[in-house]
Scaffold this motif. Structure first.
Motif, PDB file in Angstrom:
ATOM      1  N   PHE A  72     -70.054 -17.456  51.823  1.00 42.95           N
ATOM      2  CA  PHE A  72     -70.748 -17.407  50.544  1.00 42.95           C
ATOM      3  C   PHE A  72     -70.992 -15.973  50.061  1.00 42.95           C
ATOM      4  N   GLY A  73     -70.994 -15.014  50.966  1.00 40.43           N
ATOM      5  CA  GLY A  73     -71.156 -13.620  50.569  1.00 40.43           C
ATOM      6  C   GLY A  73     -72.570 -13.290  50.146  1.00 40.43           C
ATOM      7  N   GLN A  74     -72.703 -12.544  49.064  1.00 39.69           N
ATOM      8  CA  GLN A  74     -73.993 -12.011  48.646  1.00 39.69           C
ATOM      9  C   GLN A  74     -74.981 -13.075  48.182  1.00 39.69           C
ATOM     10  N   ILE A  75     -74.505 -14.266  47.839  1.00 41.12           N
ATOM     11  CA  ILE A  75     -75.406 -15.311  47.349  1.00 41.12           C
ATOM     12  C   ILE A  75     -75.979 -16.159  48.468  1.00 41.12           C
ATOM     13  N   SER A  76     -75.816 -15.757  49.717  1.00 46.02           N
ATOM     14  CA  SER A  76     -76.172 -16.618  50.846  1.00 46.02           C
ATOM     15  C   SER A  76     -77.616 -16.439  51.310  1.00 46.02           C
ATOM     16  N   GLY A  77     -78.500 -15.921  50.442  1.00 49.27           N
ATOM     17  CA  GLY A  77     -79.860 -15.637  50.869  1.00 49.27           C
ATOM     18  C   GLY A  77     -80.622 -16.845  51.383  1.00 49.27           C
ATOM     19  N   GLY A  78     -80.491 -18.011  50.740  1.00 50.99           N
ATOM     20  CA  GLY A  78     -81.244 -19.191  51.174  1.00 50.99           C
ATOM     21  C   GLY A  78     -80.496 -20.085  52.131  1.00 50.99           C
TER      22      GLY A  78
END
Length: 216
Positions: A72-78
């Motif tokens: 997912f890259g940079q959007i994988s925070g949650g």
């Protein structure tokens, strides 16, 4: 000729009526004969306990989160929070899918995707999925998706319809998770951002080895 027939019948009747020999008359009835006792078990032998299902074939939460972060890259925070929820509810998966999909809906819609399934017991291979969804769901999107696969006995077993489990929708930190089931095998799609639309919770997905436009 008739004499021979009468003689044969008389001889047979005499054989049947003849008394058994004394040795035969003295044999005990079969139901009174005791069967030999089985040998005593070896006290040094202890059966090994049966291994748990899919032992050594499942993935840890750290492995799944690591694969998801790279995918997912940079959007994988949650992502870690959603994966933690999946592990708390369903345990460790013995397979996972990384892929992309496109979908659209006006209260009812369609979803198409393709990706690659990873397992320890059978390696990896390409897989495709299609299916309708029903829900209060508008718009269209394309998204990356990670699917956790539970209790998968073989690659061939994946190729069937998985129906949405009502009430399984979970959304946190920009990631959405739903649960699909077929018998004892569960598929848990995890989607990011707009792709986390929850209308598929009331639909199903059909997995195939080859792409197809037929969602049914």
């Amino acid at each position: 000729m008739r004499f021979i027939e009468f003689a044969a019948i008389a001889a047979l009747a005499g054989a049947v009526a003849a008394p058994l020999p004394a040795a035969a008359q003295s044999l005990p009835p079969l139901d009174n004969v005791d069967a030999p006792a089985p040998p005593p078990p070896d006290p040094a032998y202890t059966p090994a306990p049966a291994p748990p299902p899919y032992a050594g074939e499942t993935y840890t939460a750290d492995e799944i989160v690591h694969a998801g972060h790279g995918f997912f890259g940079q959007i994988s925070g949650g992502l870690a929070t959603v994966i933690e929820k999946a592990f708390a509810d369903y345990g460790a998966p013995n397979g996972y899918i990384l892929g992309e999909e496109a979908s659209g809906a006006v209260f009812g819609g369609l979803r198409y995707g393709e990706g690659r399934i990873y397992t320890r017991f059978a390696g990896e291979q390409n897989v495709y999925w299609q299916g309708p969804s029903v829900g209060f769901d508008l718009g269209g999107d394309g998204a990356r998706v990670m699917m956790l696969v539970y209790n998968l006995p073989s690659m061939a077993h994946l190729l069937q319809r998985y129906v949405g489990v009502n009430g399984s929708a979970y959304l946190v930190g920009g990631f959405g998770m739903t649960v699909l089931a077929a018998d004892l095998t569960y598929v848990v799609p995890v989607r990011a951002g707009v792709g986390a639309r929850l209308g598929i919770n009331l639909g199903y997905l059909k997995f195939t080895e080859q792409p197809t436009w037929n969602p049914f």
